[in-house]
Design an enzyme around this catalytic site. Structure first.
Site: not given
Length: 505
Positions: A34, A349
């Site tokens: 994101h 991540d």
């Protein structure tokens, strides 16, 4: 460590080298982190609520009408808190609208929300994908219509910023001017949180939660007394809360939470900045290094960690490639089930680093934390001629007797496509021949260690794994039954024996 600075588009010479004429691109699966978001750590004088979310003024929701038809209600969001949270001199629990120091009450973000900057960078990612796969390669259709809509598969985790990032990337890949007027709304697939494997799911997988805690605790024991933490404390320790005055891997907030806040503030405006000590280059580098080890070293040392943390997702990616390879000699026609050409999966991540680390392509001693809007493109290729195919030796479990009865076409059902290579029939194994997989992380081709051996990659380029070799590596990290294995070994030590390296290491 914070906002990704993408490289320039590939030059014509680079495209020719990276996408040789001898290989035909068949499928692309993109995992995208994101975009930039707001902070979770409102300390050191940092504002708790940030004015970077114009989407709060553009909200839309589906509503039902009296005749059971559906409509859209446009609305604007305002955030409300206790008065004491906005005015430290007030002891009141009276409701009060959140506002900036200048009295602004609109465009206020929720904690952890995708910001305008995050929307910009994920939109730009989609535009870069369009430039490559539509403009330079002609792999995707320029115009998306009802017939070709199935060429794109969209997926996102239940976390709103991941869903919104997927939406922004799709808009960059296919802006309104590149969609037909009769195009139905695209489908975005999501899972309930207890079934989610698009990120390492400590909450849903109890055994993985135990493993993650054990490796984090070990990292804390080793690195809390280190020179890196000593320097970090020297620079920013004075800003830690009274109840947890020393910066540690396992402090409150955790070191990774401090890193998240530093990264979030670096990506946004001057009104939401920490004291200058937080941006000391050595502080940032040391925090990054320690956090990478805390979160990802388990993938480099434990087979169980790899399988429960990210193995199910790796299995999904590989299964899609096998299904595409087994479909027919020619690419499946658009509009048929499972025939997507590109997938965009909005994730995190921890997804990206875990996927690379599980395959041995992320060295925790040198790698950096994935920046916002980082992406991994898993690409499937097919050799244009038999001369480019790399013959595969039969698995040790197959025999001449079984091959006598293996003349039926390879099954393409979900069970067969997830079957480990060693358990495939000879016909199923041969369906993998002539196909190659490449992994590009932030536009840089990666080499999977397992694929370095002779016969496991395209001659002259180790970054092109044979599909068979890639699947063998993936098989080594894919659980047979994720939920069942998540309930196994509870209470057992995290490392039960020797260190288990990723396949090929």
């Amino acid at each position: 460590m914070t906002t990704l600075v993408p490289r320039e588009p590939y030059s014509p010479e680079e495209v020719e080298r990276l996408y040789p004429q001898s290989l035909r691109l068949r499928q692309v699966q993109v995992l995208l982190r994101h975009g930039e978001h707001t902070n979770h750590f409102a300390k050191a004088g940092l504002a708790a609520y940030w004015p970077y979310c114009q989407a709060a003024n553009e909200m839309k929701s589906a509503v039902m009408s009296a005749d059971s038809s559906w409509d859209t209600m446009a609305w604007r969001r305002r955030l409300e808190v206790f008065d004491r949270q906005m005015d430290s001199t007030s002891g009141s629990d009276n409701p009060a609208l959140t506002q900036t120091s200048k009295g602004q009450v609109h465009s206020i973000c929720q904690p952890g929300e995708l910001t305008d900057r995050g929307r910009e960078t994920t939109l730009a990612l989609g535009e870069r994908l369009r430039s490559l796969y539509v403009g330079q390669l002609g792999f995707l259709p320029s115009l998306l219509d009802a017939k070709s809509l199935s060429a794109v598969y969209l997926r996102a985790t239940p976390i709103p910023r991941a869903l919104e990032s997927t939406q922004q990337a799709f808009r960059g890949l296919y802006p309104p001017t590149s969609r037909s007027v009769d195009l139905p709304p695209p489908v975005i697939v999501q899972r309930a949180i207890q079934d989610e494997t698009l990120f390492p799911n400590e909450g849903a997988c109890k055994r993985f939660g135990e493993l993650a805690k054990a490796f984090a605790d070990r990292t804390a024991q080793i690195l809390n007394p280190s020179s890196e933490l000593a320097y970090i404390n020297k620079r920013i320790g004075k800003y830690m809360p009274v109840e947890s005055p020393v910066v540690k891997v396992d402090s409150h907030p955790r070191l990774s939470g401090v890193m998240d806040t530093i990264n979030a503030t670096l990506a946004h405006g001057p009104a939401t900045k920490l004291p200058s000590e937080f941006y000391d280059d050595k502080v940032r580098a040391d925090i990054d290094s320690v956090c990478v080890k805390e979160w990802f070293v388990g993938y480099t040392e434990s087979s169980e960690y790899r399988k429960l943390g990210i193995g199910s997702l790796v299995g999904d990616l590989t299964q899609n490639f096998v299904k595409a390879a087994q479909s027919t000699i020619k690419p499946a026609s658009l509009g048929t089930e499972g025939s997507f050409k590109i997938s965009l999966s909005g994730c995190h991540d921890t997804t990206l680093a875990a996927a690379l680390a599980a395959l041995g392509a992320y060295d925790v001693n040198t790698a950096k934390w994935p920046p916002y809007t980082s992406s991994i493109a898993f690409e499937l290729f097919q050799a244009e001629s038999a001369t480019e195919q790399t013959p595969s030796a039969p698995s040790s479990g197959s025999s001449w007797w079984s091959s006598l009865f293996a003349s039926a076409p390879a099954s393409t059902n979900s069970t067969a496509t997830r079957t480990p290579v060693a358990e495939m029939t000879p016909t199923q194994q041969s369906s993998l021949d002539g196909h190659f997989v490449r992994v590009r992380y932030n536009d840089t081709p990666m080499t999977i260690p397992y694929c370095r051996a002779a016969g496991r990659h395209l001659e002259g380029d180790e970054s092109f794994c044979t599909l068979r070799a890639f699947k063998e590596a993936a098989d080594a990290v894919t659980p047979r039954n994720w939920k069942e294995e998540c309930r196994a070994n509870l209470g057992q030590p995290a490392l039960m024996g020797a260190i288990e390296r990723p396949p090929g290491l």
